[in-house]
Design a protein around this motif. Sequence first.
Motif, short mmCIF file in Angstrom:
data_model
loop_
_atom_site.label_atom_id
_atom_site.label_comp_id
_atom_site.label_asym_id
_atom_site.label_seq_id
_atom_site.Cartn_x
_atom_site.Cartn_y
_atom_site.Cartn_z
N LEU A 206 4.10 -5.14 -4.71
CA LEU A 206 4.86 -4.96 -5.95
C LEU A 206 4.83 -6.24 -6.78
O LEU A 206 4.64 -6.20 -7.99
N ARG A 207 4.99 -7.39 -6.13
CA ARG A 207 4.97 -8.67 -6.85
C ARG A 207 3.60 -8.94 -7.48
O ARG A 207 3.51 -9.46 -8.58
N VAL A 208 2.55 -8.58 -6.77
CA VAL A 208 1.18 -8.87 -7.21
C VAL A 208 0.65 -7.83 -8.20
O VAL A 208 0.06 -8.18 -9.21
N ASN A 209 0.87 -6.56 -7.90
CA ASN A 209 0.22 -5.48 -8.67
C ASN A 209 1.17 -4.56 -9.42
O ASN A 209 0.71 -3.77 -10.22
N LEU A 210 2.44 -4.61 -9.13
CA LEU A 210 3.42 -3.65 -9.64
C LEU A 210 3.08 -2.25 -9.12
O LEU A 210 2.02 -2.01 -8.58
N PHE A 211 4.02 -1.33 -9.26
CA PHE A 211 3.80 0.07 -8.92
C PHE A 211 3.74 0.85 -10.22
O PHE A 211 4.34 0.45 -11.21
N SER A 212 3.07 1.97 -10.21
CA SER A 212 3.05 2.81 -11.40
C SER A 212 4.25 3.75 -11.42
O SER A 212 4.50 4.40 -12.41
N PHE A 213 4.99 3.83 -10.32
CA PHE A 213 6.20 4.66 -10.27
C PHE A 213 7.43 3.76 -10.31
O PHE A 213 7.39 2.61 -9.89
N ALA A 214 8.51 4.28 -10.86
CA ALA A 214 9.73 3.50 -11.04
C ALA A 214 10.63 3.66 -9.82
O ALA A 214 11.37 4.61 -9.69
N GLY A 215 10.53 2.73 -8.91
CA GLY A 215 11.33 2.79 -7.70
C GLY A 215 10.57 2.20 -6.53
O GLY A 215 9.56 1.52 -6.70
N PHE A 216 11.08 2.46 -5.34
CA PHE A 216 10.47 1.93 -4.13
C PHE A 216 10.33 3.08 -3.14
O PHE A 216 11.25 3.88 -2.98
N PRO A 217 9.18 3.18 -2.48
CA PRO A 217 8.98 4.30 -1.56
C PRO A 217 9.84 4.18 -0.30
O PRO A 217 10.19 3.09 0.13
N GLN A 218 10.16 5.33 0.25
CA GLN A 218 10.84 5.37 1.55
C GLN A 218 9.80 5.08 2.62
O GLN A 218 8.66 5.55 2.54
N VAL A 219 10.18 4.32 3.64
CA VAL A 219 9.30 3.98 4.75
C VAL A 219 9.86 4.62 6.01
O VAL A 219 11.03 4.41 6.35
N SER A 220 9.04 5.41 6.70
CA SER A 220 9.44 6.04 7.96
C SER A 220 8.44 5.66 9.04
O SER A 220 7.23 5.57 8.77
N VAL A 221 8.94 5.47 10.25
CA VAL A 221 8.10 5.09 11.38
C VAL A 221 8.32 6.08 12.51
O VAL A 221 9.47 6.39 12.85
N SER A 222 7.24 6.59 13.09
CA SER A 222 7.35 7.44 14.26
C SER A 222 6.24 7.10 15.24
O SER A 222 5.17 6.63 14.84
N GLU A 223 6.53 7.32 16.51
CA GLU A 223 5.52 7.04 17.53
C GLU A 223 4.45 8.11 17.48
O GLU A 223 4.74 9.29 17.32
#
Length: 110
Positions: A27-44
């Motif tokens: 985000l700092r380097v390239n910015l996002f084209s969407f307004a917000g931040f994605p949800q991050v989910s982790v599963s085994e």
Amino acid sequence: MSTFYQKQGVSSCEIAGAVALAALHDLRVNLFSFAGFPQVSVSEAPNAKFTIALSFNNKAGKASSVTFELDEKVAFAAAKRFKKELTHDVNIFERVQNALATLEGEIGHS
């Protein structure tokens, strides 16, 4: 629900934190084209891997999601770095960046 990996001394939340930190760097380097931040989910996942999902709802409320895998060794190392440092883990950055670019493409076409 977070899982704690006693032997490695990290949790699945810290793996997600490492992914989020890499996304913040992008985000700092390239910015996002969407307004917000994605949800991050982790599963085994099978075969000593973790499945990482990045998801975001567009303006119309339609959810888009992208997944990628990290080997346990890489994921645990990134989580340990996340706990100790304020910088992203370069070993996962490219995969996170590619997933974000894919997610942006999906959001732009939905």
